[in-house]
Design an enzyme around this catalytic site. Structure first.
Site, PDB file in Angstrom:
ATOM      1  N   CYS A  30       6.178  -5.122   0.465  1.00  0.00           N
ATOM      2  CA  CYS A  30       6.319  -3.771  -0.083  1.00  0.00           C
ATOM      3  C   CYS A  30       6.166  -2.701   1.011  1.00  0.00           C
ATOM      4  CB  CYS A  30       5.370  -3.582  -1.254  1.00  0.00           C
ATOM      5  SG  CYS A  30       5.913  -2.275  -2.366  1.00  0.00           S
TER       6      CYS A  30
ATOM      7  N   GLU B  73       1.102 -11.664  -3.277  1.00  0.00           N
ATOM      8  CA  GLU B  73      -0.368 -11.732  -3.131  1.00  0.00           C
ATOM      9  C   GLU B  73      -1.094 -11.336  -4.422  1.00  0.00           C
ATOM     10  OE1 GLU B  73       1.602  -9.472  -1.861  1.00  0.00           O
ATOM     11  OE2 GLU B  73       0.684  -7.475  -1.881  1.00  0.00           O
TER      12      GLU B  73
ATOM     13  N   ARG C  52      12.815   3.676   0.317  1.00  0.00           N
ATOM     14  CA  ARG C  52      11.489   3.770  -0.306  1.00  0.00           C
ATOM     15  C   ARG C  52      11.607   4.152  -1.772  1.00  0.00           C
ATOM     16  NH1 ARG C  52       8.140   8.215   1.201  1.00  0.00           N
ATOM     17  NH2 ARG C  52       6.342   7.320   0.171  1.00  0.00           N
TER      18      ARG C  52
ATOM     19  N   HIS D 101       5.168  -8.289  -4.436  1.00  0.00           N
ATOM     20  CA  HIS D 101       3.790  -8.582  -4.017  1.00  0.00           C
ATOM     21  C   HIS D 101       3.344  -9.975  -4.461  1.00  0.00           C
ATOM     22  CE1 HIS D 101       2.515  -4.381  -3.052  1.00  0.00           C
ATOM     23  NE2 HIS D 101       3.390  -4.059  -3.972  1.00  0.00           N
TER      24      HIS D 101
ATOM     25  N   ILE E 104       5.944  -2.725  -7.362  1.00  0.00           N
ATOM     26  CA  ILE E 104       5.142  -1.517  -7.612  1.00  0.00           C
ATOM     27  C   ILE E 104       5.658  -0.393  -6.712  1.00  0.00           C
ATOM     28  CG2 ILE E 104       2.819  -0.532  -7.637  1.00  0.00           C
ATOM     29  CD1 ILE E 104       1.769  -3.474  -7.756  1.00  0.00           C
ATOM     30  N   ARG E 105       6.359   0.543  -7.309  1.00  0.00           N
ATOM     31  CA  ARG E 105       7.024   1.593  -6.506  1.00  0.00           C
ATOM     32  C   ARG E 105       7.621   0.988  -5.238  1.00  0.00           C
ATOM     33  NH1 ARG E 105       6.413   6.890  -7.454  1.00  0.00           N
ATOM     34  NH2 ARG E 105       6.295   7.428  -5.264  1.00  0.00           N
TER      35      ARG E 105
ATOM     36  N   GLY F 215       0.859  -1.182   0.000  1.00  0.00           N
ATOM     37  CA  GLY F 215       0.000   0.000   0.000  1.00  0.00           C
ATOM     38  C   GLY F 215       0.889   1.223   0.000  1.00  0.00           C
ATOM     39  N   GLU F 216       0.717   2.069   0.979  1.00  0.00           N
ATOM     40  CA  GLU F 216       1.538   3.287   1.080  1.00  0.00           C
ATOM     41  C   GLU F 216       1.979   3.421   2.537  1.00  0.00           C
ATOM     42  OE1 GLU F 216       3.028   5.459  -0.938  1.00  0.00           O
ATOM     43  OE2 GLU F 216       3.717   6.201   0.992  1.00  0.00           O
ATOM     44  N   SER F 217       3.280   3.269   2.739  1.00  0.00           N
ATOM     45  CA  SER F 217       3.782   3.170   4.112  1.00  0.00           C
ATOM     46  C   SER F 217       3.588   4.459   4.913  1.00  0.00           C
ATOM     47  CB  SER F 217       5.262   2.778   4.098  1.00  0.00           C
ATOM     48  OG  SER F 217       6.013   3.729   3.382  1.00  0.00           O
TER      49      SER F 217
END
Ligand code: GLN
Length: 203
Positions: A82, A183, A111, A181, A140-141, A50-52
């Site tokens: 991630c 998942e 990051r 990822h 992904i990023r 997601g976004e840490s």
């Protein structure tokens, strides 16, 4: 514990549902975690992608950061993918100033490490100890692992490309982290590897 361990998925933000599906495929009972009380009777926990920075904000706002650190210190098995990897890192480079991590893995992660052209890419990944050939790594990023302490086992490095040799999967005791990822791929070997770790820790 029964032979089906209960594994929480930190459900503040990110790809919670995909992890829950992968855990179920790996024979665990997946349960969303949003409140500190929900950490109490888990056998393991996944911190999703997601976004840490957002995850850090929400964990602080929901009063989860300290309880998460306490459960990690007690030896709860935790897998982070991630953004989840960033959450498990003792040190973050290129983070936001107010960003915090749960920590637990003696590593420094960077990051958004792969830069602009490569912000998202896919690569085969050889993952130590997994049978059945390389994983399909979806990045992904993603962060990479810049350095690790002596107690950290490197499980995977990128095989090729501009970032060849960069560490993308690590384990320290009951803590597991991947830059990519699994998942999102339908291949649940990393989740099965983690669920085995959860079962071993419960014995
Ligand atoms: N770039 C994101 C972060 O800093 C991680 C991206 C991801 O989880 N796919 O948290």
């Amino acid at each position: 514990m029964s032979s089906t361990p209960t594994v929480g998925v930190l459900a503040l933000q990110g790809d919670v549902r995909e992890h829950a599906v992968a855990l179920a495929e790996a024979d665990a009972l997946a349960r969303p975690v949003r409140r500190p009380e929900e950490l109490a009777d888990l056998d393991g926990l996944v911190i999703p992608g997601g976004e840490s920075t957002t995850m850090s904000n929400l964990a602080l706002a929901f009063g989860l950061m300290e309880p998460l650190r306490a459960r990690v210190a007690e030896g709860l098995p935790v897998y982070g993918s991630c953004a989840g990897m960033i959450m498990l890192a003792d040190k973050i480079l290129d983070g936001r100033d107010d960003q915090q991590s749960v920590g637990g893995i003696d590593m420094t992660v960077r990051r958004n490490a792969f830069g602009r052209q490569n912000e998202s890419f896919e690569s085969p990944v050889d993952f130590a100890g997994l049978e059945g050939g390389p994983l399909h790594g979806v990045f992904i990023r993603a962060p990479w692992v810049e350095s690790v302490g002596a107690g950290v086992e490197v499980l995977a490095e990128l095989p090729a490309g501009p970032a060849a040799g960069r560490t993308v999967a690590v384990r320290q005791g009951n803590l597991l982290a991947t830059s990519f990822h699994p998942e999102l791929t339908g291949d649940h070997r990393v989740h099965a590897f983690f669920v085995d770790l959860v079962r071993a820790a419960a014995r």
